[in-house]
Design a protein around this motif. Structure first.
Motif, short mmCIF file in Angstrom:
data_model
loop_
_atom_site.label_atom_id
_atom_site.label_comp_id
_atom_site.label_asym_id
_atom_site.label_seq_id
_atom_site.Cartn_x
_atom_site.Cartn_y
_atom_site.Cartn_z
N ILE A 62 3.03 26.35 14.82
CA ILE A 62 4.19 27.22 14.65
C ILE A 62 5.46 26.59 15.21
CG2 ILE A 62 5.22 29.43 15.32
CD1 ILE A 62 3.17 29.68 13.13
N THR A 63 5.33 25.88 16.32
CA THR A 63 6.52 25.35 16.99
C THR A 63 7.31 24.39 16.11
OG1 THR A 63 7.31 24.40 19.09
CG2 THR A 63 5.42 23.32 18.05
N ALA A 138 18.25 24.04 17.29
CA ALA A 138 18.10 24.07 15.84
C ALA A 138 17.62 25.44 15.37
CB ALA A 138 17.12 22.99 15.39
N THR A 139 16.64 26.00 16.06
CA THR A 139 16.10 27.32 15.69
C THR A 139 17.16 28.40 15.77
OG1 THR A 139 13.86 26.77 16.40
CG2 THR A 139 14.42 29.10 16.32
N THR A 140 17.89 28.42 16.89
CA THR A 140 18.89 29.47 17.08
C THR A 140 20.00 29.38 16.04
OG1 THR A 140 18.46 29.48 19.47
CG2 THR A 140 20.50 30.50 18.72
N ILE A 141 20.48 28.16 15.77
CA ILE A 141 21.58 28.02 14.81
C ILE A 141 21.10 28.30 13.39
CG2 ILE A 141 23.24 26.41 13.81
CD1 ILE A 141 23.48 25.07 16.51
N PHE A 142 19.99 27.70 12.99
CA PHE A 142 19.53 27.86 11.61
C PHE A 142 19.11 29.29 11.30
CE2 PHE A 142 16.12 27.74 8.40
CZ PHE A 142 16.81 27.18 7.35
N TYR A 143 18.14 29.80 12.05
CA TYR A 143 17.67 31.16 11.79
C TYR A 143 18.69 32.20 12.21
CZ TYR A 143 13.21 28.87 10.96
OH TYR A 143 12.21 28.05 10.45
N ILE A 166 13.90 41.14 13.93
CA ILE A 166 13.01 40.08 13.46
C ILE A 166 13.58 38.71 13.81
CG2 ILE A 166 12.04 38.96 11.42
CD1 ILE A 166 11.79 41.72 10.15
N THR A 167 14.88 38.54 13.62
CA THR A 167 15.53 37.25 13.92
C THR A 167 15.40 36.89 15.38
OG1 THR A 167 17.14 37.58 12.13
CG2 THR A 167 17.69 35.95 13.81
N LEU A 168 15.69 37.84 16.26
CA LEU A 168 15.63 37.58 17.70
C LEU A 168 14.20 37.32 18.17
CD1 LEU A 168 18.23 40.18 19.03
CD2 LEU A 168 18.46 37.69 18.99
N ILE A 169 13.25 38.10 17.63
CA ILE A 169 11.84 37.90 18.01
C ILE A 169 11.37 36.52 17.57
CG2 ILE A 169 9.47 38.62 17.50
CD1 ILE A 169 10.85 40.38 19.54
N TRP A 170 11.73 36.11 16.37
CA TRP A 170 11.31 34.80 15.85
C TRP A 170 11.91 33.68 16.68
CZ3 TRP A 170 7.75 32.30 13.58
CH2 TRP A 170 7.98 31.03 13.04
N ILE A 171 13.20 33.75 16.96
CA ILE A 171 13.85 32.73 17.77
C ILE A 171 13.22 32.70 19.17
CG2 ILE A 171 16.01 32.06 18.91
CD1 ILE A 171 17.49 33.15 16.46
#
Length: 234
Positions: A62-63, A138-143, A166-171
């Motif tokens: 997942i990472t 990268a995760t924070t900016i993209f998602y 959902i966005t915050l949980i995923w990040i």
């Protein structure tokens, strides 16, 4: 029906606040403050105290959904789709934000701080600079960009809340995986998140300010722009 104007100022102001928080964490890391060491050790012990073989195998897969390489590849794909739909302004904005803020900006910050990786349990091998976390940035900016655009495009409040959650949980989960795997200190991923959030918000604010001149330039190049999600008049 009167159109509601989307102002760039809230995005710029909140983005600057996130950048100040990033600067605070960066200052603490650069000068090796005691609160940084305490925070790092405390959260590494808590998170790595939950390690199990099955969980590790899942997290290692997942990472990589937050890796810079994958983010760049997905960004190119999204930009091509936006260009194909003649949404040139938003395609340039999205691609430019990832390129300059995530890829180039993140790399420059890593070179400036040149922080070693944690010497705790490392479940994956990493040798390059640790601060700020490239995955977190990268995760924070993209998602974060995708989530924010979906929130702004939604009319119903419940949709905005669900997308934000959902966005915050995923990040947050991707950030958790970097500490769990021993690839980063907690302050590495915290800084990556704060810098990424600042980049997302400031980027949106700047785009709202320059989108009309940009569209005017595109018209001069005989390119009819059909961007619509981030128009100031909504």
């Amino acid at each position: 029906m009167r159109k509601q104007q989307m102002s760039p100022m809230p995005f710029l102001i909140i983005g600057v606040l996130f950048f100040i928080l990033f600067g605070t964490v960066s200052w603490g890391v650069y000068f090796d403050n005691n609160w940084v060491n305490t925070l790092d050790i405390t959260w590494i012990e808590r998170i790595q105290g939950t390690i199990s073989e099955g969980q590790t195998a899942f997290i290692m897969k997942i990472t990589e959904l937050g890796s810079m390489e994958l983010v760049i590849a997905l960004t190119i794909l999204i930009a091509i789709i936006l260009f194909f739909k003649r949404m040139f302004a938003e395609g340039l904005w999205f691609g430019g934000t990832i390129l300059f803020c995530a890829a180039i900006g993140g790399k420059i910050l890593k070179k400036i701080f040149d922080r070693d990786r944690p010497e705790f349990l490392q479940l994956i091998e990493k040798t390059n600079e640790s601060f700020p976390s490239g995955h977190a940035t990268a995760t924070t900016i993209f998602y974060g960009l995708i989530g924010t655009v979906l929130v702004l495009a939604s009319v119903q409040l419940w949709k905005k809340v669900i997308v934000s959650f959902i966005t915050l949980i995923w990040i947050g989960f991707i950030l958790f995986t970097r500490i769990y795997l021993g690839a980063h200190f907690p302050t590495d991923v915290l800084a990556g998140f704060l810098y990424g959030a600042a980049a997302v918000l400031i980027s949106i604010g700047v785009f709202l300010l320059v989108q009309e001149p940009l569209r005017h330039l595109l018209r001069k190049l005989h390119l009819v722009d059909r961007s619509k999600i981030l128009k100031r008049d909504r």
